[in-house]
Design a protein around this motif. Structure first.
Motif, mmCIF file in Angstrom:
data_model
loop_
_atom_site.group_PDB
_atom_site.id
_atom_site.type_symbol
_atom_site.label_atom_id
_atom_site.label_comp_id
_atom_site.label_asym_id
_atom_site.label_seq_id
_atom_site.Cartn_x
_atom_site.Cartn_y
_atom_site.Cartn_z
ATOM 1 N N SER A 71 4.406 -6.490 -10.049
ATOM 2 C CA SER A 71 5.326 -6.712 -11.170
ATOM 3 C C SER A 71 5.855 -5.413 -11.780
ATOM 4 C CB SER A 71 4.650 -7.552 -12.250
ATOM 5 O OG SER A 71 3.493 -6.885 -12.721
ATOM 6 N N THR A 72 5.200 -4.284 -11.506
ATOM 7 C CA THR A 72 5.681 -2.997 -12.025
ATOM 8 C C THR A 72 6.600 -2.280 -11.040
ATOM 9 O OG1 THR A 72 3.848 -1.664 -11.158
ATOM 10 C CG2 THR A 72 3.525 -2.736 -13.318
ATOM 11 N N GLY A 73 6.807 -2.888 -9.860
ATOM 12 C CA GLY A 73 7.628 -2.249 -8.835
ATOM 13 C C GLY A 73 6.837 -1.336 -7.920
ATOM 14 N N GLN A 74 5.517 -1.290 -8.084
ATOM 15 C CA GLN A 74 4.651 -0.465 -7.233
ATOM 16 C C GLN A 74 4.471 -1.148 -5.889
ATOM 17 O OE1 GLN A 74 2.811 2.520 -7.963
ATOM 18 N NE2 GLN A 74 0.707 2.145 -7.383
ATOM 19 N N ILE A 75 4.678 -0.417 -4.806
ATOM 20 C CA ILE A 75 4.472 -0.959 -3.468
ATOM 21 C C ILE A 75 2.979 -1.126 -3.219
ATOM 22 C CG2 ILE A 75 4.755 -0.574 -0.985
ATOM 23 C CD1 ILE A 75 7.333 0.927 -1.587
#
Length: 175
Positions: A71-75
């Motif tokens: 949800s934070t855009g972290q892969i």
């Protein structure tokens, strides 16, 4: 699978910005025994060289990179599709490097990556996907449970991340 994971294509315009994180995931997978073409310990430099080559292939449209992001855009995971280069195999592609960070496992991310790469392959006119993995691995069980068909096993085909000989199991999937 939790709702906070999204699988999407990483385009040529952003792949360079994601190399450090992709290197982290590759290093993590190799350090924990995954046989993904590298021996342990995998240096950051070597991991970045690998991902730079992937980035170049993405930029040249020779490879597709899909990433699972939280949800934070972290892969937290990735998979690649390599379309066949042969004129008589344009209907097929190889799936390579299904990677899921150890801390994110058990959430269905590998299944979502496989589903996403299959869907993308269909949209791009592919009718056949192939892949290989270490025999008796969690990845082998995942692929079989997702409908991939075993072709066969080649003993001593690969080295595990610790350098020991392992067999490889080859799979295909008709789309």
């Amino acid at each position: 699978m939790t709702d906070d994971i999204q699988v999407r294509r990483i385009g040529a315009d952003e792949v360079d910005r994601r190399l450090e994180r992709l290197a982290d995931i590759l290093i993590d997978c190799v350090a924990h025994g995954d046989s993904v073409s590298f021996l342990s310990p995998l240096s950051r430099r070597r991991a970045l060289v690998y991902w730079r080559s992937v980035a170049d292939a993405v930029i040249c449209n020779e490879r597709v990179l899909l990433a699972a992001e939280d949800s934070t855009g972290q892969i937290v995971g990735a998979v690649q599709m390599v379309p066949a280069a042969s004129e008589n195999q344009m209907h097929s592609a190889r799936v390579v490097k299904v990677l899921v960070e150890r801390s994110a496992r058990g959430r269905g991310i590998g299944r979502w990556l496989l589903s996403a790469v299959s869907e993308l392959a269909r949209k791009e006119g592919k009718m056949l996907l192939t892949l290989s993995t270490t025999t008796a691995s969690a990845a082998e069980r995942l692929y079989a449970s997702e409908g991939w068909q075993r072709v066969g096993i080649i003993p001593g085909c690969v080295l595990a991340s610790d350098g020991t000989d392992r067999s490889a199991t080859f799979f295909y999937k008709h789309l």
